[in-house]
Design an enzyme around this catalytic site. Structure first.
Site, short mmCIF file in Angstrom:
data_model
loop_
_atom_site.label_atom_id
_atom_site.label_comp_id
_atom_site.label_asym_id
_atom_site.label_seq_id
_atom_site.Cartn_x
_atom_site.Cartn_y
_atom_site.Cartn_z
CG HIS A 34 41.69 -23.05 7.47
ND1 HIS A 34 41.88 -23.31 8.80
CD2 HIS A 34 41.06 -24.13 6.96
CE1 HIS A 34 41.38 -24.49 9.10
NE2 HIS A 34 40.87 -25.01 8.00
NE ARG A 35 37.51 -24.52 9.37
CZ ARG A 35 37.42 -24.94 10.61
NH1 ARG A 35 36.64 -24.31 11.47
NH2 ARG A 35 38.11 -25.99 11.02
CG ASP A 63 35.09 -26.68 5.53
OD1 ASP A 63 35.94 -27.55 5.29
OD2 ASP A 63 35.32 -25.64 6.18
CG HIS A 76 34.30 -26.98 9.66
ND1 HIS A 76 34.20 -27.78 10.77
CD2 HIS A 76 35.50 -27.28 9.10
CE1 HIS A 76 35.28 -28.52 10.89
NE2 HIS A 76 36.09 -28.24 9.89
CD GLU A 135 37.63 -30.49 4.41
OE1 GLU A 135 38.13 -29.44 4.86
OE2 GLU A 135 37.41 -31.51 5.10
CG ASP A 263 42.58 -20.37 11.20
OD1 ASP A 263 42.79 -21.17 10.26
OD2 ASP A 263 41.92 -20.67 12.20
#
Ligand code: G3P
Ligand code: CA
Length: 282
Positions: A34-35, A63, A76, A135, A263
């Site tokens: 995630h990221r 993102d 993000h 995203e 994460d």
């Protein structure tokens, strides 16, 4: 004979409830960074994506925002303060200005050389090594620009890098997904929302746009949701905040989720490995 047919039907039904065993060539449940790997590297940086892959991620999530000169930048927030040493809106800075910012020092002074990456840079470095969930941030659709510039540019970059089969485009903006689908009927899409909306059948919503997955906050996970997504041939993919507990991740897997935006990819990889690959254990 009828016993064999009945067994096959039961097996097929069970497989549907359990969800697909793989997605874009990777076995599920997917470990999704995630990221990148924000537990150990600054989010949405090259160092973070490299770390996620080193920790066994099947997919990285990132993102996308637009710079003032319409370049796709991986960051993000719509503003710079939280994750860089810059100030103000991303969209008020040119790519050259953004590339001069430190995107890692806030996390660890030894990573002060990290810059906000471009989407092209991430695709070129990691596109052949991992699946990528892009995203498109809803804020990038609210700029005074012609049409859905960020959607068109993102899809053009995916095509230029030959990554149509290994990328997924998601967005909280359903309009962005509609535009993406109109541009490319083959693109892998995921509907992204905090959770199901009252009065709307989530699986039908995803099917209406030809999405492959529903990405949602872990607080919305239920067995009913995962099973209805699986009946429609869709993946159930929760995300969480940095404070997510191991028990919350374990619960998501128990309820049949097909992966997790983690994460801490290493922790999720260890959990899945401990369960013996998980699909078999359900
Ligand atoms: O795509 C899942 C997740 O990344 C959505 O939330 O705020 O981390 O972009 P956020
Ligand atoms: Ca995201």
């Amino acid at each position: 004979m009828s016993l064999i047919l009945l067994s096959l039907a039961v097996l097929a039904a069970l497989m549907l409830l359990a969800g697909p065993a793989d997605f874009l060539g990777r076995p599920t449940p997917l470990v999704i960074g995630h990221r990148g790997c924000p537990a150990r590297r600054p989010e949405n940086t090259m160092a973070s994506f490299e770390q996620a892959i080193a920790e066994g991620a099947d997919m990285i999530e990132l993102d996308v925002q637009l710079s003032a000169d319409c370049q796709l930048v991986v960051i993000h927030d719509a503003t710079l303060e939280r994750t860089t040493n810059g100030h103000g809106l991303v969209a008020m800075h040119t790519l050259e200005q953004l590339r001069g910012l430190d995107a890692g020092g806030w996390f660890d002074p030894r990573l002060a050389d990290q810059r906000p990456p471009t989407l092209a840079e991430v695709f070129e470095a990691f596109g052949q090594r991992t699946l990528i969930n892009v995203e498109i941030k809803a804020e990038a659709l609210c700029l005074p620009l012609p049409g859905w510039t960020v959607v068109e540019l993102t899809l053009a970059e995916i095509a230029r890098c030959g990554l149509e089969r290994t990328t997924v485009v998601s967005s909280m903006s359903f309009d962005a997904l509609l535009m993406a689908r109109a541009i490319n009927p083959r693109l892998n899409l995921a509907v992204l929302a905090h959770g199901p909306k009252p009065g709307i059948d989530t699986a039908m919503l995803c099917q209406a746009i030809g999405a492959r997955a529903f990405n949602f906050h872990i607080s919305s996970v239920t067995r009913d949701l995962t099973e209805s997504l699986h009946r429609a041939g869709l993946l159930a993919l929760p995300y969480a905040d940095a404070s997510v507990t191991p028990s919350a991740m374990a619960r998501a897997l128990e309820l049949g989720c097909d992966g997790f935006f983690a994460d801490d990819p290493a922790a999720l990889r260890a959990m899945i490995d401990k369960q013996g690959g998980a699909k078999a254990a359900r």
